[in-house]
Scaffold this active site. Structure first.
Site, PDB file in Angstrom:
ATOM      1  CG  MET A 152      36.463  35.438  36.045  1.00  0.00           C
ATOM      2  SD  MET A 152      34.764  35.062  35.524  1.00  0.00           S
ATOM      3  CE  MET A 152      35.079  33.718  34.382  1.00  0.00           C
ATOM      4  CD  GLU A 205      33.953  32.597  41.647  1.00  0.00           C
ATOM      5  OE1 GLU A 205      33.942  32.092  40.506  1.00  0.00           O
ATOM      6  OE2 GLU A 205      33.059  33.365  42.058  1.00  0.00           O
ATOM      7  CD  GLU A 244      27.731  31.618  37.642  1.00  0.00           C
ATOM      8  OE1 GLU A 244      27.808  31.320  38.848  1.00  0.00           O
ATOM      9  OE2 GLU A 244      28.737  31.874  36.937  1.00  0.00           O
TER      10      GLU A 244
HETATM   11 ZN   LIG Z   1      29.707  31.620  39.486  1.00  0.00          ZN
END
Ligand SMILES: [Zn+2]
Length: 873
Positions: free
Chosen positions: A267, A302, A324
């Protein structure tokens, strides 16, 4: 039958308040955490309005506005909302004191306990389990965070941004406090907090402008030695983003924390990334080459979000692919630059076909920009990520590198510090690239259909050779699966092609030219400058230039020619895949095409001879058969057990027919096998492929070699040995598996791969094996990695999972219901293994349906229910 709340893109309205600043105070106690929030709130409207905040499992203690405590008539509290009536019309302070219980939170969302440490996961909607907040990505605030806790239990206290100060409490020497300040506005999903006993490994990075960044990795004691690969990867990513995109890191420190209990891979919280420990802790003794490369790419992914996702975020969750898709494209390019473009492309396409195309064929198919959702957690899919990345890749090809980069920089400059939409991105990319939208050579509206239309488009290609004029006439037709009413929805489909002369030493008729299919039907003419007797060979969708499926009238001869001669890695590999798919398909239909099989085997021998040790990695991909999901997708009605058997039989045939060549080859590559990653990885991969074929050819020596190789100091070699023995029902398989377990039983990250191996191995009594694994003393129900390894692994034991008595499905259903009780996000992902039930042969279909009903009748979370209802539709 569902009364769940559906969120629609068309219902978007902007929030009537701004929250420029948030002060958060965390008081970590032994049985609860008290969270005090102070938000500076600016109303956008000139009249008094209700302020609606989200809140989940939070105990409210007190609310005050500008220092005046509210009475219970001035607000309303429900199970998921806090509504404050008649707020002031000018800027005001809202202070809320509340308590949460992270110690009993098993969902792995919000603040929770993992192996003694407190950690957070807020994307997508976890922040509302920490404090009352609008919790939507278009509310950007600057955060200052104070954390107070016991010094012995929680010596390390982390949050986003830069550290301001830390000290012991004056009135209590057992407790300490720390203050973090993040100067960049961010949405609540990027908030992070970590508290626990952690060891730190530090390094330094100097940016191109000479700024010093402190790089820090936090791990459990004893794991420090496994962090070097992660640190190196991070520094490579920082450098690459500066060199290629001109993007420099903006805070003074960059922190990564490794957590065992984590739902996702990793994350991108601003300045404080939280990682699933399997994606941080690794070296060549504990991780395979593929895993090392994956870690390198996830760390980069990330990190790249710092600009594409964090500095510019999504207006709402329908825009998820904005961050994304773009960031996956960036990490794919990073890996391609560091290693091999051609191989990376093959790996990415293979993944896309096996997972995203399969998703497109099933009931959970959705557009890259969906129109509605119930649980946003269910939309973290290969469509949003990998197909989203393909859309960016097409833009890169259509615009050309230079213009593409100009467009990206223009977008970043214009939207920095704000929340954007995918349309904002496309418009600004084109504006930046061409300076004026009018100059764009393709129709932007048609390109946007890639975002709005679900499903894999199909392209039909028909070629006719006019030998008199030496012209190859090629007609193209595009068809969208979502275009059920034949409205002729059109997309922009870039097709990169070459055309080879079949003549020995003949000049190519075309080389890497771009054809844009921008209407339903369009023709192309390829002329030869010299007379050609035989039809030339068309190499199409080179580099996999569009994420489509295509059908053409290319012949077996054409594919064999391309498999031997094409100079595009993807196209050459793909031609071999087409032939292998054809062979396996014929076998499944019990119509073995022996002549094709012979010609293909001979081609393989020729390829081995010509490529030999020059490009082992490529050779290994050429020898690898198509994935199981891809094979399933070839059939209208799927018989999974038969597909498994026939593809295995075909591999046995290859093993038997080319064993001599493989033995010679394995001797030639041995010299490079022991080199340190990334060197030697091609040879190791190829050696694994050779072992797998020779083991299937019942080569007794190889079986012994594999058992011994489990002891290897290279995890790649050890796991390749296990993989080679996996399909066999042999004493060596058991011996190797036991040996591996004994070696790695104290390392949970490595042991997950053993759990997965045992659960997916073709045991005939698969259910018993899995029951035992779930009751194993080393199995951890709280770790999604372990759950996926065993329960997800079982679905790959094809004969047990798909057994005709339905016991495998029933067992799976029961386990999913159990997992759902503790971790809905993991359960809702695993349940997708039932999504193709309608495509199976009658008996499997009936039994699978019963099991899905069983889940549907159970008391399950809204996450899992959304998926189950889609599957049943
Ligand atoms: Zn991502």
């Amino acid at each position: 039958m569902s009364n769940q709340h559906t969120t629609k893109l068309s219902d978007y309205t902007s929030y009537p308040f701004l929250i420029p600043k948030i002060y958060l105070d965390f008081d970590i106690r032994s049985d609860l955490v008290e969270v005090e929030s102070l938000m500076i709130i600016k109303p956008k409207l000139k009249e008094s309005a209700s302020l609606i905040l989200k809140g989940n499992q939070i105990k409210l203690i007190a609310i005050s506005i500008n220092g005046n405590e509210l009475n219970s008539k001035e607000y309303r509290l429900s199970s998921n909302e806090l509504v404050i009536y008649n707020t002031p019309i000018s800027e005001f302070d809202l202070q809320i004191i509340a308590q949460i219980d992270p110690f009993r939170n098993t969902s792995l969302e919000g603040l929770y306990l993992s192996a003694g440490m407190l950690t957070t996961q807020c994307e997508a909607e976890g922040f509302r389990s920490i404090c009352f907040h609008p919790d939507r990505p278009d509310i950007l605030s600057k955060y200052t965070v104070r954390i107070e806790a016991d010094k012995d239990l929680y010596p390390v206290l982390l949050s986003n941004g830069n550290k301001k100060n830390s000290s012991n409490l004056r009135n209590n020497k057992h407790r300490h406090e720390i203050l973090w300040d993040d100067p960049f506005p961010k949405p609540s999903y990027l908030f992070a907090l970590v508290a626990g006993k952690l060891k730190i490994v530090s390094d330094k990075y100097f940016t191109n402008t000479g700024r010093l960044i402190d790089v820090k990795i936090y791990v459990e004691s004893g794991d420090e030695k496994y962090t070097h690969h992660a640190i190196k990867s991070l520094k490579k990513a920082m450098k690459w983003d500066e060199d290629v995109y001109g993007l420099e890191y903006d805070l003074d420190e960059y922190k990564i924390v490794a957590v065992r209990h984590f739902n996702m891979g990793a994350m991108e919280n601003k300045g404080l990334n939280i990682f699933n420990s399997k994606l941080v802790l690794a070296d060549s003794e504990t991780a395979t080459d593929d895993e090392l490369e994956r870690i390198e790419s996830v760390i980069a992914h990330e990190y790249f979000h710092n600009w594409t996702g964090n500095r510019i975020t999504c207006r709402d969750w329908f825009q998820l692919s904005l961050k994304e898709g773009l960031t996956v494209f960036r990490d794919q390019s990073f890996t391609a630059d560091l290693h091999s473009y051609g191989i990376k492309r093959i790996e990415d396409v293979s993944f896309l076909r096996n997972f995203q195309f399969a998703e497109d064929k099933g009931p959970t198919s959705h557009a890259v920009k969906p129109k509605e959702y119930i649980a946003i957690d269910n939309f973290y899919t290969t469509t949003i990520y990998e197909k989203g990345a393909e859309l960016i890749r097409m833009l890169d090809l259509l615009l050309g590198k230079e213009k593409f980069m100009r467009g990206i920089n223009f977008y970043i400059k214009n939207f920095d510090g704000s929340a954007a939409t995918t349309e904002d991105f496309i418009e600004s990319l084109i504006k930046g690239a061409y300076l004026d939208e009018q100059n764009c050579p393709f129709d932007i509206t048609k390109f946007l259909n890639w975002y709005y239309e679900p499903g894999t488009p199909k392209v039909y290609i028909n070629q006719q050779w006019d030998s008199k004029k030496s012209i190859l006439n090629v007609s193209f037709e595009q068809k969208l699966p979502s275009d059920k009413n034949n409205e002729n929805i059109e997309m922009i489909i870039p097709i990169l092609y070459s055309c080879y002369s079949r003549r020995e030493g003949g000049e190519p008729l075309a080389e890497n030219e771009l054809f844009i299919l921008d209407s339903n039907k369009k023709n192309l003419q390829i002329r030869s400058l010299t007379p050609e007797k035989d039809s030339p060979v068309l190499s199409i969708f080179r580099r996999f230039s569009s994420p489509v499926q295509w059908e053409s009238n290319l012949s077996i001869d054409d594919y064999l020619f391309l498999a031997l001669n094409d100079n595009d890695y993807f196209s050459r590999w793909d031609s071999g895949q087409v032939l292998m798919r054809e062979i396996i398909k014929n076998r499944i239909k019990e119509k073995c095409n022996y002549s094709l099989e012979n010609r293909f085997i001979n081609a393989l021998k020729e390829i081995i001879k010509s490529l030999e040790i020059n490009d082992s990695l490529f050779l290994s991909t050429l020898l690898t058969i198509p994935g199981f999901a891809e094979l399933e997708s070839l059939f209208e009605i799927v018989d999974p057990t038969n597909i498994y058997k026939q593809s295995l039989n075909f591999q046995v045939l290859i093993g038997n027919e080319i064993q001599q060549e493989l033995r010679v080859l394995s001797q030639n590559i041995l010299v490079n096998v022991d080199k340190q990653w990334p060197m030697g990885k091609g040879e190791r991969k190829l050696l694994g492929t050779i072992w797998a074929y020779l083991a299937l050819a019942e080569d007794g020596n190889i079986k012994r070699t594999c058992v011994e190789a489990v002891n290897s100091s290279s995890m790649t070699i050890a796991r390749a040995a296990l993989a080679a023995l996996k399909p066999l029902d042999s004493p060596e398989t058991v011996e190797a598996s036991n040996l591996f377990y004994d070696l790695w039983k104290e390392n949970p990250v490595v042991l997950d791969s053993w759990f997965s191996y045992e659960a997916s191995r073709p045991h005939s009594n698969g259910i018993n094996v899995v029951e035992k694994l779930l009751a194993h003393s080393k199995f951890d129900w709280k770790a999604p990695n372990a759950i996926r390894a065993v329960i997800g692994g079982f679905s790959k034991n094809i004969e047990s999972f798909h057994s005709l008595d339905g016991q495998g499905y029933l067992f799976m259903a029961e386990k999913i219901i159990e997992v759902d009780k503790i971790n809905p996000i993991t359960a809702s992902r695993i349940v997708k293994i039932f999504s193709k039930w309608k495509t199976y042969i009658e008996k499997n279909k009936e039994e699978m349906y019963k099991s899905i009903l069983k889940i549907n009748q159970a008391n399950i979370s809204s996450n899992t229910r959304e998926v189950v209802e889609l599957i049943l539709k």
